[in-house]
Write a protein that holds these residues in place. Structure first.
Motif, PDB file in Angstrom:
ATOM      1  N   TYR A  38       1.014  -1.260   0.095  1.00 46.16           N
ATOM      2  CA  TYR A  38      -0.124   0.002  -0.026  1.00 46.16           C
ATOM      3  C   TYR A  38       0.995   1.375  -0.022  1.00 46.16           C
ATOM      4  O   TYR A  38       0.608   2.161  -0.696  1.00 46.16           O
ATOM      5  N   GLU A  39       1.926   1.278   0.829  1.00 42.33           N
ATOM      6  CA  GLU A  39       2.908   2.363   0.831  1.00 42.33           C
ATOM      7  C   GLU A  39       3.375   2.767  -0.784  1.00 42.33           C
ATOM      8  O   GLU A  39       3.535   3.656  -1.199  1.00 42.33           O
ATOM      9  N   GLY A  40       3.911   1.461  -1.305  1.00 39.88           N
ATOM     10  CA  GLY A  40       4.305   1.788  -2.810  1.00 39.88           C
ATOM     11  C   GLY A  40       3.089   2.381  -3.720  1.00 39.88           C
ATOM     12  O   GLY A  40       3.509   3.184  -4.708  1.00 39.88           O
ATOM     13  N   ALA A  41       2.055   1.752  -3.454  1.00 43.62           N
ATOM     14  CA  ALA A  41       1.027   2.008  -4.448  1.00 43.62           C
ATOM     15  C   ALA A  41       0.636   3.509  -4.053  1.00 43.62           C
ATOM     16  O   ALA A  41       0.352   4.348  -5.194  1.00 43.62           O
ATOM     17  N   ILE A  42       0.495   4.095  -3.004  1.00 43.52           N
ATOM     18  CA  ILE A  42       0.212   5.370  -2.623  1.00 43.52           C
ATOM     19  C   ILE A  42       1.282   6.374  -3.314  1.00 43.52           C
ATOM     20  O   ILE A  42       1.053   7.500  -3.711  1.00 43.52           O
ATOM     21  N   ILE A  43       2.502   6.145  -3.214  1.00 44.68           N
ATOM     22  CA  ILE A  43       3.926   6.895  -3.831  1.00 44.68           C
ATOM     23  C   ILE A  43       3.714   6.819  -5.385  1.00 44.68           C
ATOM     24  O   ILE A  43       3.712   8.052  -5.855  1.00 44.68           O
ATOM     25  N   LEU A  44       3.123   5.703  -5.956  1.00 50.26           N
ATOM     26  CA  LEU A  44       3.044   5.713  -7.273  1.00 50.26           C
ATOM     27  C   LEU A  44       1.644   6.479  -7.827  1.00 50.26           C
ATOM     28  O   LEU A  44       1.901   7.357  -8.865  1.00 50.26           O
ATOM     29  N   LEU A  45       0.837   6.302  -6.919  1.00 46.34           N
ATOM     30  CA  LEU A  45      -0.309   7.316  -7.417  1.00 46.34           C
ATOM     31  C   LEU A  45      -0.164   8.892  -7.245  1.00 46.34           C
ATOM     32  O   LEU A  45      -0.883   9.585  -8.075  1.00 46.34           O
ATOM     33  N   ARG A  46       0.505   9.087  -6.262  1.00 49.34           N
ATOM     34  CA  ARG A  46       0.884  10.590  -5.994  1.00 49.34           C
ATOM     35  C   ARG A  46       1.585  10.999  -7.449  1.00 49.34           C
ATOM     36  O   ARG A  46       1.666  12.247  -7.901  1.00 49.34           O
ATOM     37  N   LYS A  47       2.622  10.018  -7.939  1.00 51.09           N
ATOM     38  CA  LYS A  47       3.359  10.484  -9.291  1.00 51.09           C
ATOM     39  C   LYS A  47       2.571  10.718 -10.167  1.00 51.09           C
ATOM     40  O   LYS A  47       2.337  11.595 -10.955  1.00 51.09           O
ATOM     41  N   ASN A  48       1.697   9.869 -10.422  1.00 50.33           N
ATOM     42  CA  ASN A  48       0.326   9.733 -11.483  1.00 50.33           C
ATOM     43  C   ASN A  48      -0.848   8.880 -11.195  1.00 50.33           C
ATOM     44  O   ASN A  48      -0.640   7.876 -11.292  1.00 50.33           O
ATOM     45  N   PRO A  49      -1.878   9.451 -10.704  1.00 49.06           N
ATOM     46  CA  PRO A  49      -3.268   8.880 -10.314  1.00 49.06           C
ATOM     47  C   PRO A  49      -3.580   7.772 -11.596  1.00 49.06           C
ATOM     48  O   PRO A  49      -4.383   6.747 -11.042  1.00 49.06           O
ATOM     49  N   LEU A  50      -3.177   8.054 -12.970  1.00 49.00           N
ATOM     50  CA  LEU A  50      -3.631   7.012 -13.766  1.00 49.00           C
ATOM     51  C   LEU A  50      -2.965   5.568 -13.709  1.00 49.00           C
ATOM     52  O   LEU A  50      -3.298   4.665 -14.323  1.00 49.00           O
ATOM     53  N   TYR A  51      -1.808   5.617 -12.919  1.00 52.85           N
ATOM     54  CA  TYR A  51      -1.241   4.247 -12.510  1.00 52.85           C
ATOM     55  C   TYR A  51      -2.192   3.474 -12.208  1.00 52.85           C
ATOM     56  O   TYR A  51      -1.940   1.985 -11.977  1.00 52.85           O
ATOM     57  N   ILE A  73       9.380   1.561  -9.572  1.00 54.39           N
ATOM     58  CA  ILE A  73       8.976   3.003  -9.803  1.00 54.39           C
ATOM     59  C   ILE A  73       9.029   3.715  -8.815  1.00 54.39           C
ATOM     60  O   ILE A  73       9.484   4.883  -8.476  1.00 54.39           O
ATOM     61  N   ALA A  74       8.602   3.049  -7.510  1.00 55.25           N
ATOM     62  CA  ALA A  74       8.307   3.777  -6.127  1.00 55.25           C
ATOM     63  C   ALA A  74       9.270   3.551  -5.219  1.00 55.25           C
ATOM     64  O   ALA A  74       9.380   2.366  -4.935  1.00 55.25           O
ATOM     65  N   PRO A  75      10.111   4.399  -4.517  1.00 54.27           N
ATOM     66  CA  PRO A  75      11.153   4.339  -3.622  1.00 54.27           C
ATOM     67  C   PRO A  75      10.581   4.367  -2.262  1.00 54.27           C
ATOM     68  O   PRO A  75       9.564   5.038  -2.043  1.00 54.27           O
ATOM     69  N   LEU A  76      10.923   3.729  -1.586  1.00 54.37           N
ATOM     70  CA  LEU A  76      10.713   3.701  -0.085  1.00 54.37           C
ATOM     71  C   LEU A  76      11.760   4.293   0.875  1.00 54.37           C
ATOM     72  O   LEU A  76      12.731   4.165   0.813  1.00 54.37           O
ATOM     73  N   GLN A  77      11.104   4.980   1.955  1.00 53.60           N
ATOM     74  CA  GLN A  77      12.181   5.649   2.852  1.00 53.60           C
ATOM     75  C   GLN A  77      11.839   4.699   4.195  1.00 53.60           C
ATOM     76  O   GLN A  77      11.085   4.687   4.916  1.00 53.60           O
ATOM     77  N   TYR A  78      12.818   3.680   4.155  1.00 51.60           N
ATOM     78  CA  TYR A  78      12.943   2.546   5.124  1.00 51.60           C
ATOM     79  C   TYR A  78      12.988   3.152   6.569  1.00 51.60           C
ATOM     80  O   TYR A  78      12.151   2.604   7.551  1.00 51.60           O
TER      81      TYR A  78
END
Length: 488
Positions: A38-51, A73-78
């Motif tokens: 979910y963390e990665g999905a949120i980061i990706l959607l912030r980049k582009n909601p069409l993802y 595509i989505a980097p995490l801040q561990y």
């Protein structure tokens, strides 16, 4: 003496026996209070909601494929993830006694290895590579590695029910009562950590109900047109207030979800329900849809113009959270527009014409308050030595300019109000329009005081919320009400 030695030998034997059984720990919802997918999905959607449309295509090829695609595509801040510190303290104690600790997760193995670098207490790491390591797949791996009933397991979800019967002891982290009962029936449940007790106030905090005070602006057209005594119009305005409030709360949750990384590095915002992991990302998404649906449903029962105004407000609010708040000056003008849109919506729902004077005055006043918000944010981090505001494009070099623009627009709003006093419209609405000059002085005092407090670094993140809690602001607005009554 001999008894003490015997007890020590027994303890060492017991410890040695315990160490023969590795302790396997889940990651998502267990070691961390969130889910990396979910963390990665949120980061990706912030980049582009069409993802979101690509998610569905990737999911058709399996969860392992979905995770690999997202995290390319989505980097995490561990370091900033919300870790379960109670569990970590227990694991560190087990590790110090020589027990073998295993991190086994359905998240990508590469992510689990990065987390193991931050907390180097794990002897081995298992994670998703080509197969989603969850439920029966994780069970098969653990039994092959250690043997049935030859390991202890710490989990948090229903998927772990497949693993618990094959573990010697089971442990649970923040389980539902149903999950706890089922685990007790199929395995030896040794301990449960319940650090995530949810209360109604957590949901209220997530929805930022205290921010609903801003929607009182919907009543401004009723007030300025002297129509507060119309019960029918008042009821329509009340319904509009709640429609805007629910939609605004949906927008606040979206904003918090998109701001997870920056909030977690903020000394105060890291305690917000989603940033801290108190509420899950999935819960946030569900709440967003429910609140927005309720707001739109109420709006649809009023009139089409108000419904369109609410939709436009939400679109701008979403755009602000997604992108616009990161662009210098665009962000403050959008904030002012979001404030003014409440006044406009109040006029649309009651069919009261909004004068040019009211739009001009409110836009300039709210623009000043938007500059207050940005200036106060920079003042908060001034002592931290950072050159930029977290998640914003303003730097310390912008402080003086923000102050000048904010004070100027605030004073210009007073000029507009003063010109309004001398307009023909005022003579039709007020018997003693000259009394309104006192309101100009009160607004001048209030704006000046707001900026003095802001300049001293004493302003909160939101000047509207500050005003609600400020005794001098209360007194100012009460006096304004008295002067309006006298002028009438």
């Amino acid at each position: 003496m001999e008894s003490g030695i015997n007890n020590y030998i027994k303890f060492q034997k017991k410890l040695s026996f315990e160490n023969d059984f590795p302790l396997v720990v889940d990651l998502d919802g267990t070691l961390i209070k969130t889910d990396l997918l979910y963390e990665g999905a949120i980061i990706l959607l912030r980049k582009n909601p069409l993802y979101i449309f690509k998610f569905l295509l990737w999911l058709l090829k399996g969860k392992a494929y979905l995770k690999n695609r997202i995290f390319k595509i989505a980097p995490l801040q561990y370091e900033s993830l919300p870790y379960n510190m109670q569990l970590l303290k227990f694991l560190e104690g087990q590790s110090s006694r020589g027990r073998r600790l295993i991190l086994a997760t359905a998240s990508l193995k590469a992510h689990a290895q990065e987390i193991a670098k931050i907390y180097p207490i794990f002897d081995e790491v298992f994670g998703t590579e080509n197969v989603n390591l969850k439920g029966r797949h994780k069970l098969k791996l653990l039994v092959n590695q250690f043997g049935a009933l030859k390991f202890d397991y710490i989990g948090d979800s229903r998927a772990d029910l497949k693993i618990f019967p094959s573990s010697r002891y089971s442990y649970l982290v923040n389980p539902s009562r149903s999950l706890e009962n089922k685990t007790e029936k199929i395995s030896h449940l040794k301990h449960t950590w319940n650090s995530k007790k949810l209360h109604v106030k957590d949901y209220i905090k997530a929805a930022r109900v205290y921010q609903w005070i801003k929607n009182v602006l919907i009543f401004v057209p009723l007030f300025t047109s002297h129509s507060l005594n119309s019960l029918n119009l008042l009821l329509q305005a009340v319904a509009a207030f709640f429609a805007f409030s629910f939609a605004a709360s949906a927008g606040y949750i979206i904003n918090d979800l998109f701001d997870l990384n920056s909030d977690r590095s903020h000394p105060r915002k890291r305690l917000r329900p989603f940033a801290s992991g108190k509420l899950s990302i999935a819960t946030g998404v569900i709440l967003t849809f429910i609140l927005l649906a309720v707001g739109l449903l109420i709006a649809s029962q009023l009139n089409p113009q108000f419904l369109i105004a609410l939709i436009i407000y939400f679109v701008f609010s979403f755009s602000y959270s997604l992108y616009l708040k990161k662009i210098v000056l665009y962000d403050v003008f959008i904030l002012a527009l979001l404030y003014s849109s409440r006044v406009i919506a109040g006029g649309l729902v009651t069919n009261i014409a909004i004068s040019f004077w009211l739009i001009a005055f409110s836009t300039l006043l709210f623009l000043s308050l938007a500059f207050v918000k940005r200036y106060s944010e920079l003042m908060k981090i001034k002592g931290e030595g950072s050159l930029k505001n977290r998640g914003r494009e303003y730097g310390m070099q912008d402080l003086n300019l923000l102050q000048v623009m904010g004070i100027t627009t605030g004073f210009l709003s007073i000029v507009v109000f003063s010109l309004y006093i001398e307009s023909p419209e005022v003579s039709r609405l007020y018997s003693y329009p000259k009394v309104l000059w006192g309101i100009s002085l009160l607004f001048l005092f209030w704006i000046s005081r707001i900026w003095v407090i802001t300049n001293r670094g004493e302003m909160t993140d939101d000047p509207i919320v500050f005003a609600v809690k400020d005794a001098s602001s209360y007194l100012t607005f009460v006096l304004i009400g008295v002067l309006v009554w006298l002028a009438m």
